[in-house]
Design an enzyme around this catalytic site. Structure first.
Site, PDB file in Angstrom:
ATOM      1  N   ARG A 408     -35.028 -16.327  44.378  1.00  0.00           N
ATOM      2  CA  ARG A 408     -35.516 -17.337  43.421  1.00  0.00           C
ATOM      3  C   ARG A 408     -34.255 -18.226  43.169  1.00  0.00           C
ATOM      4  NH1 ARG A 408     -35.613 -14.761  37.830  1.00  0.00           N
ATOM      5  NH2 ARG A 408     -33.454 -15.845  37.859  1.00  0.00           N
ATOM      6  N   HIS A 412     -35.654 -18.270  35.979  1.00  0.00           N
ATOM      7  CA  HIS A 412     -36.944 -17.665  36.117  1.00  0.00           C
ATOM      8  C   HIS A 412     -37.950 -18.687  35.475  1.00  0.00           C
ATOM      9  CE1 HIS A 412     -40.034 -14.587  35.006  1.00  0.00           C
ATOM     10  NE2 HIS A 412     -40.103 -15.275  34.160  1.00  0.00           N
ATOM     11  N   TYR A 421     -26.216 -14.640  34.171  1.00  0.00           N
ATOM     12  CA  TYR A 421     -26.458 -13.218  34.675  1.00  0.00           C
ATOM     13  C   TYR A 421     -26.171 -12.880  36.264  1.00  0.00           C
ATOM     14  CZ  TYR A 421     -31.158 -14.720  35.289  1.00  0.00           C
ATOM     15  OH  TYR A 421     -32.246 -15.459  35.394  1.00  0.00           O
TER      16      TYR A 421
END
Length: 575
Positions: A408, A412, A421
């Site tokens: 990805r 998100h 993160y």
């Protein structure tokens, strides 16, 4: 004592080092001897170590006399050379062959004698007639150990725990199909970039892009037929564009206008349209998987050849619905293909922290059907694996789980910040595996694509997208009456009663709910009711008299403050 010890340690003049005859010197091999001649015997076909390249090859011919170190003179009387049992006194190095046929007139030796009296040199000339036969027997005895690794059949291989999909170079697909696949990938990338900008501008509320995962989306969508159903997740809206869904409908769903097929009842990026056989999904992770299994089981019961392609992310494999759907599909043999896009992150949770399994595809073995792991950034490999799984389901052989390894590239969703993160170096390493760039290089190598076509395609998609956005933004919002539509085939009484709360809302069929009319009352009746309301009732009179008597007894003092538990009043002070 000290002088004697010094004398013992001091070497005598002219004394030679204590070395056994025939052993190798520390300075290397002597003249006339090859590497390892003092370690390996001439009969050794396989050495005990790696010899330098200059080592001469061993031949099967009988050995010849070679000059060797002078043997130590034996204390026993010398025998004639014609004696067949002549024994050299010196000890041969390890590995040297030894005659196994003793002379008939020699007494048998004991085990200790045989160990101590091994020959040190070659057999005598008188023994040369027997040597070839004994040598061949010795060679035959050694053949099983030396040639066994070459002739031994390989043990049966255990089934691999990482099943791989067969490679597909794309030669079995028409050139125009390859070009269409690439066009769809570019179209999804351009649409995602523009919709993200619209969300940042506040024109839409939410969006989830598929940047970096276009090969997995397009490759799998091309592998199913138009009659098969697709049960998507967040990033599979591009499957509808593969099936020629109008771009205007795509944009209208994100804006939630009256042009939306689902009439604004879903969040953005939650596409659905039965015209292209794509089912709506919920933002709850993984709950679309049991639905896909139920659809496939119904198709099997009806004898339909329809196959269900159900998508999920790696985060859905941690949900109970994942295991429920796979278990039921395996038991029922449902014609469903579970396609997991393992993009390495479930929002902020890495997939390695979700499971102790070596792969996600291996989980299918527990439910009795195969699992396949593919390169999710290789569109041809994705197509090949999905096409094989769909054919297998259509033939009645049951479900398949496909794990597509991809990444990805973006967040998100528009509500996420991935820099909190994950490392930027990880993102940069995956950018080098961009699926669009990889497939474009393949097409250019086959002379199926050019830079001019690239620019032309991007410009065409952008113009079509801008036109769709302008048209959608002028559309009105869905009417409130649509809340009561599309639930049942015909309006039920309880829905009509609910619709009466919204005065004059049009229902399906063009009918309107009549307004609730208030009863008109005459002025005389209205005044009479007002007069009755002004006169207190018996209960009101009694309560008023009690309150008046109470105020007279207390002397119209203000009421005491009510205390809380612990002896404190509302202001927190003790009385």
């Amino acid at each position: 004592m000290r002088r004697k010890q010094v004398k013992k340690r001091r070497p005598r003049p002219g004394a030679r080092p204590a070395t056994s005859e025939g052993s190798e010197s520390t300075s290397g091999p002597s003249d006339g001897e090859g590497w390892g001649a003092g370690i390996l015997g001439d009969d050794d076909e396989v050495g005990f170590g790696t010899a330098p390249p200059s080592r001469p090859e061993k031949k099967e011919s009988p050995p010849k006399e070679e000059p060797r170190a002078k043997p130590v003179e034996s204390k026993k009387p010398k025998r004639d050379e014609s004696d067949a049992d002549a024994k050299p006194a010196s000890r041969a190095p390890r590995g040297r062959s030894r005659s196994s046929a003793p002379s008939s007139d020699r007494a048998p030796r004991s085990s200790s004698d045989s160990r101590s009296s091994r020959p040190d040199s070659r057999p005598s000339k008188s023994d040369s007639t027997r040597q070839p036969r004994e040598r061949s027997r010795k060679t035959e005895d050694r053949e099983p150990s030396t040639r066994e690794p070459r002739t031994r059949s390989a043990p049966p291989r255990k089934p691999s725990r990482k099943p791989e999909a067969p490679r597909n170079t794309g030669t079995d697909l028409p050139d125009e199909t390859l070009r269409d696949m690439y066009r769809c990938m570019v179209k999804i990338r351009v649409v995602d970039e523009r919709m993200l900008k619209l969300q940042r501008q506040g024109r839409i509320s939410f969006y989830g892009s598929a940047t970096g995962q276009e090969a997995a989306v397009v490759g799998s969508a091309f592998a199913v037929s138009d009659e098969d159903w697709i049960v998507p997740a967040l990033r599979e809206g591009g499957t509808m564009l593969v099936r020629d869904w109008p771009l205007e409908n795509y944009v209208a769903q994100c804006f939630g206008t009256a042009g939306d097929v689902t009439k604004g009842r879903q969040m953005p990026s939650h596409y659905a349209d039965k015209a292209v056989r794509v089912v709506s999904w919920s933002s709850c992770i993984g709950n679309q998987l049991p639905h896909a299994t139920g659809m496939a089981w119904a198709a099997k019961i009806l004898g339909d050849k329809t196959v269900i392609l159900s998508y999920m992310g790696d985060g859905a494999t941690s949900e109970g619905d994942f295991h429920t759907a796979l278990n039921f599909a395996g038991v029922a043999g449902a014609p469903v293909v579970f396609f997991c896009q393992n993009n390495q992150w479930a929002i902020s949770m890495p997939w390695k922290a979700q499971t102790a399994s070596e792969t996600i595809a291996i989980k299918a073995e527990a439910y009795g059907f195969p699992g396949v792991r593919v390169d999710g950034n290789n569109i041809l490999e994705v197509y090949n694996a999905t096409h094989a799984a769909v054919n297998r389901a259509r033939e009645g052989k049951g479900p398949t789980l496909i794990e597509a390894l991809t990444y990805r590239m973006g967040a998100h969703s528009t509500s996420d910040d991935p820099t909190k993160y994950r490392d930027e170096a990880e993102v940069e390493s995956w950018k080098k595996k961009d699926p669009i760039r990889r497939f474009r290089n393949v097409l250019m190598d086959k002379n199926l694509w050019s830079r001019d076509e690239e620019y032309e395609l991007i410009g065409k998609v952008e113009n079509e997208l801008i036109t769709a956005i302008k048209k959608v933004e002028t559309q009105p919002r869905p009417s409130l009456a649509s809340m009561f539509e599309d639930v049942y085939a015909t309006q039920l009484p309880h829905l009509k009663e609910q619709a009466q709360m919204f005065m004059g809302l049009p229902l399906s069929g063009g009918s309107e709910v009549p307004r609730r009319r208030r009863r008109r009352r005459s002025p005389a009746k209205k005044e009479g009711e007002q007069g009755k309301a002004d006169q207190p009732s018996e209960e009101n009179r009694s309560s008023q008299s009690r309150a008046q008597d109470s105020s007279e007894r207390t002397g119209d003092r203000p009421p005491a403050r009510r205390k809380r538990r612990g002896g404190r009043d509302r202001r927190g002070s003790r009385p």
